[in-house]
Write a protein that holds these residues in place. Structure first.
Motif, PDB file in Angstrom:
ATOM      1  N   CYS A  64      10.823  19.066  30.640  1.00  0.00           N
ATOM      2  CA  CYS A  64      11.033  19.908  29.459  1.00  0.00           C
ATOM      3  C   CYS A  64      12.120  19.236  28.631  1.00  0.00           C
ATOM      4  CB  CYS A  64      11.484  21.289  29.936  1.00  0.00           C
ATOM      5  SG  CYS A  64      11.810  22.465  28.617  1.00  0.00           S
ATOM      6  N   ASN A  69       9.810  21.588  24.464  1.00  0.00           N
ATOM      7  CA  ASN A  69       8.490  20.947  24.570  1.00  0.00           C
ATOM      8  C   ASN A  69       8.263  20.555  26.027  1.00  0.00           C
ATOM      9  OD1 ASN A  69       8.054  20.984  21.709  1.00  0.00           O
ATOM     10  ND2 ASN A  69       9.363  19.168  21.514  1.00  0.00           N
ATOM     11  N   HIS A  89      -0.498  23.768  21.348  1.00  0.00           N
ATOM     12  CA  HIS A  89       0.533  24.800  21.489  1.00  0.00           C
ATOM     13  C   HIS A  89      -0.019  26.068  22.121  1.00  0.00           C
ATOM     14  CE1 HIS A  89      -1.033  27.145  17.996  1.00  0.00           C
ATOM     15  NE2 HIS A  89      -1.450  25.962  17.619  1.00  0.00           N
ATOM     16  N   ILE A 129       0.933  17.845  26.722  1.00  0.00           N
ATOM     17  CA  ILE A 129       2.121  18.384  26.044  1.00  0.00           C
ATOM     18  C   ILE A 129       1.851  19.790  25.495  1.00  0.00           C
ATOM     19  CG2 ILE A 129       3.838  17.985  24.222  1.00  0.00           C
ATOM     20  CD1 ILE A 129       2.999  15.014  24.230  1.00  0.00           C
ATOM     21  N   TRP A 131       3.721  21.984  22.771  1.00  0.00           N
ATOM     22  CA  TRP A 131       4.783  21.957  21.764  1.00  0.00           C
ATOM     23  C   TRP A 131       5.313  23.358  21.500  1.00  0.00           C
ATOM     24  CZ3 TRP A 131       6.244  17.167  20.889  1.00  0.00           C
ATOM     25  CH2 TRP A 131       5.316  16.130  20.961  1.00  0.00           C
ATOM     26  N   THR A 132       6.639  23.475  21.356  1.00  0.00           N
ATOM     27  CA  THR A 132       7.270  24.769  21.074  1.00  0.00           C
ATOM     28  C   THR A 132       7.123  25.142  19.591  1.00  0.00           C
ATOM     29  OG1 THR A 132       8.934  24.378  22.795  1.00  0.00           O
ATOM     30  CG2 THR A 132       9.473  26.038  21.104  1.00  0.00           C
ATOM     31  N   GLU A 134       4.680  26.075  17.301  1.00  0.00           N
ATOM     32  CA  GLU A 134       3.792  25.473  16.298  1.00  0.00           C
ATOM     33  C   GLU A 134       3.566  26.446  15.161  1.00  0.00           C
ATOM     34  OE1 GLU A 134       0.327  24.340  14.053  1.00  0.00           O
ATOM     35  OE2 GLU A 134       0.573  26.200  15.153  1.00  0.00           O
ATOM     36  N   CYS A 145       8.992  22.014  16.595  1.00  0.00           N
ATOM     37  CA  CYS A 145       9.560  21.177  17.654  1.00  0.00           C
ATOM     38  C   CYS A 145       8.841  19.845  17.795  1.00  0.00           C
ATOM     39  CB  CYS A 145       9.636  21.975  18.940  1.00  0.00           C
ATOM     40  SG  CYS A 145      10.774  23.374  18.684  1.00  0.00           S
ATOM     41  N   SER A 146       7.554  19.770  17.378  1.00  0.00           N
ATOM     42  CA  SER A 146       6.954  18.440  17.203  1.00  0.00           C
ATOM     43  C   SER A 146       7.653  17.774  16.014  1.00  0.00           C
ATOM     44  CB  SER A 146       5.444  18.531  16.983  1.00  0.00           C
ATOM     45  OG  SER A 146       5.124  19.410  15.928  1.00  0.00           O
ATOM     46  N   CYS A 184      15.176  15.710  22.777  1.00  0.00           N
ATOM     47  CA  CYS A 184      13.879  15.761  22.104  1.00  0.00           C
ATOM     48  C   CYS A 184      13.668  14.501  21.255  1.00  0.00           C
ATOM     49  CB  CYS A 184      13.805  17.004  21.231  1.00  0.00           C
ATOM     50  SG  CYS A 184      12.218  17.214  20.417  1.00  0.00           S
ATOM     51  N   ASP A 364       0.562  20.121  15.084  1.00  0.00           N
ATOM     52  CA  ASP A 364       1.592  19.259  15.676  1.00  0.00           C
ATOM     53  C   ASP A 364       1.219  17.786  15.506  1.00  0.00           C
ATOM     54  OD1 ASP A 364       3.412  21.276  16.766  1.00  0.00           O
ATOM     55  OD2 ASP A 364       1.769  21.803  18.102  1.00  0.00           O
TER      56      ASP A 364
END
Ligand SMILES: [Zn+2]
Length: 416
Positions: A64, A69, A89, A129, A131-132, A134, A145-146, A184, A364
């Protein structure tokens, strides 16, 4: 043995993919059959916990990063190579469906499962992955977060974002237990593929199963505040009013006219707040958002100039003031031609005629494309409907999309 061009007879288990889609739909499931799973909520934590366990059960190690992510890694023969990746996501809109984003993550899980069950070891590590944030519904903007991953936003600016209730992103991320150690963006990717529902009507209308996505149209977002004067609804004559809701209504109509004049451009006002919002008070302040999009950045700029001129004229005529704040600008994206070709080849191998397509929505993948060779795969959704609890796809199309994702991953493993 896998052919050098990536061709193989590996196939995903469509039943297991569908079971995963239905099982995770419980986390934030709504009575109408959709999902309300806003980012960094308890429901988001639940689905992440499920995801981590499912990946670990397939022999993957999950890490993480500092934005939450998640990366589930399946080792390759040469673990020093950067991973071939796939993902999307697991967060949704407040009245979201069961497939937007989720298909890309669980389709990736189906790919990992197919590789494991076939005992197929790739040359590169393969990573899935999640992604947080989206969606950008709770914390704006979308693809947050992407975006940090690709260097579009700084970590600090995202951590300081607040939702409409005033809660801070950084604290909410800590609270669900998914603020990781890895910084990140420090995670090189050899390639990235994202499977997603089309969220538009083209594939269904043309009876096509697979879209090979060439890019994403350009888009800009704004926050508009119109200020006038609260006044009594009974005693204030019409010519003496400074009615912000009336002016806003005219602006919303003008935006639609501007979009139509720039086809295939689109313009949307999707959020509005009116104050004091009382039945016998002439509104004195109205806030709304504007979203404009077109495949050509030059036309997006022309749409911006046109709607702002119309809004200013309407404000002046209505005796109100106007504040337009640009909050997001995502230029048109052109995916990596080699990766797009891998998607198209994988589709043909699976027996489909791939439809070249440009994405209307952002994804993303649009940000990841800045730091890694990237492409997307679209599958049809019923009536083109998305961001809606009725969002619907067939099990056969979900399976087809995941098989094309698998084929693209194997091609990338051979090519990079
Ligand atoms: Zn999505």
């Amino acid at each position: 043995m896998t052919h050098a061009t990536g061709g193989s007879n590996l196939r995903v288990d469509g039943e297991a993919l569908w079971t995963d889609l239905m099982e995770t739909a419980r986390f934030g499931g709504t009575p109408k059959g959709g999902i309300k799973r806003l980012t960094l909520t308890a429901e988001d934590r639940q689905v992440r916990d499920w995801f981590v366990k499912a990946c670990e059960d397939l022999g993957c190690a999950v890490s993480c990063d500092s934005m939450g992510n998640l990366f589930a890694r399946r080792p390759g023969r040469d673990d020093s190579l950067p991973p071939i990746t796939m993902g999307s996501h697991l967060d949704t809109q407040p009245t979201g469906g069961k497939f937007d984003g989720i298909l890309g993550v669980l389709g990736g899980l189906a790919v990992l499962r197919a590789l494991r069950e076939a005992g197929h070891v790739t040359r590169h590590p393969i990573e899935l992955i999640n992604w947080t944030n989206e969606e950008g519904s709770r914390f704006t903007p979308p693809m947050m977060c992407s975006g940090v991953f690709a260097g579009v936003f700084t970590e600090q600016e995202v951590l300081d974002k607040r939702d409409r209730a005033g809660l801070r992103f950084g604290e909410e991320l800590e609270a669900i237990g998914y603020r990781g150690e890895e910084i990140c963006g420090r995670h090189p990717l050899a390639a990235y593929f994202e499977l997603h529902i089309e969220q538009g009507p083209i594939l269904e209308a043309e009876d096509r199963t697979i879209g090979a996505v060439a890019g994403v149209q350009g888009m800009r977002w704004y926050e508009v505040t119109v200020r006038g004067r609260d006044a009594h609804a009974g005693s204030t004559p019409m010519p003496l009013r400074h009615d912000t809701l009336l002016a806003s209504a005219r602006m919303i109509a003008a935006l639609a006219e501007v979009a139509r004049a720039h086809a295939p451009g689109v313009g949307t006002v999707g959020l509005i707040e009116n104050r004091p919002n009382s039945n016998n008070v002439v509104p004195g302040e109205t806030f709304f958002t504007v979203d404009i999009r077109h495949p050509d950045d030059g036309v997006v700029a022309a749409m911006e100039a046109a709607f702002q001129a119309r809004f200013r004229a309407i404000a002046e005529a209505g005796g109100v003031t106007l504040d337009i704040v640009p909050i997001w600008d995502a230029p048109a994206v052109h995916f990596d031609p080699a990766c797009v070709a891998m998607v198209a080849d994988a589709a043909r191998e699976a027996g489909f005629d791939p439809r070249p397509i440009v994405s209307g929505p952002g994804h993303d993948a649009a940000y990841v494309a800045r730091v890694a060779p990237t492409a997307m795969i679209f599958v049809p959704c019923k009536d083109g409907l998305s961001h809606n609890e009725e969002e619907s796809i067939t099990q056969a199309d979900a399976q087809a999309g995941a098989n094309v994702l698998l084929g693209a991953i194997l091609r990338a493993d051979a090519a990079f």
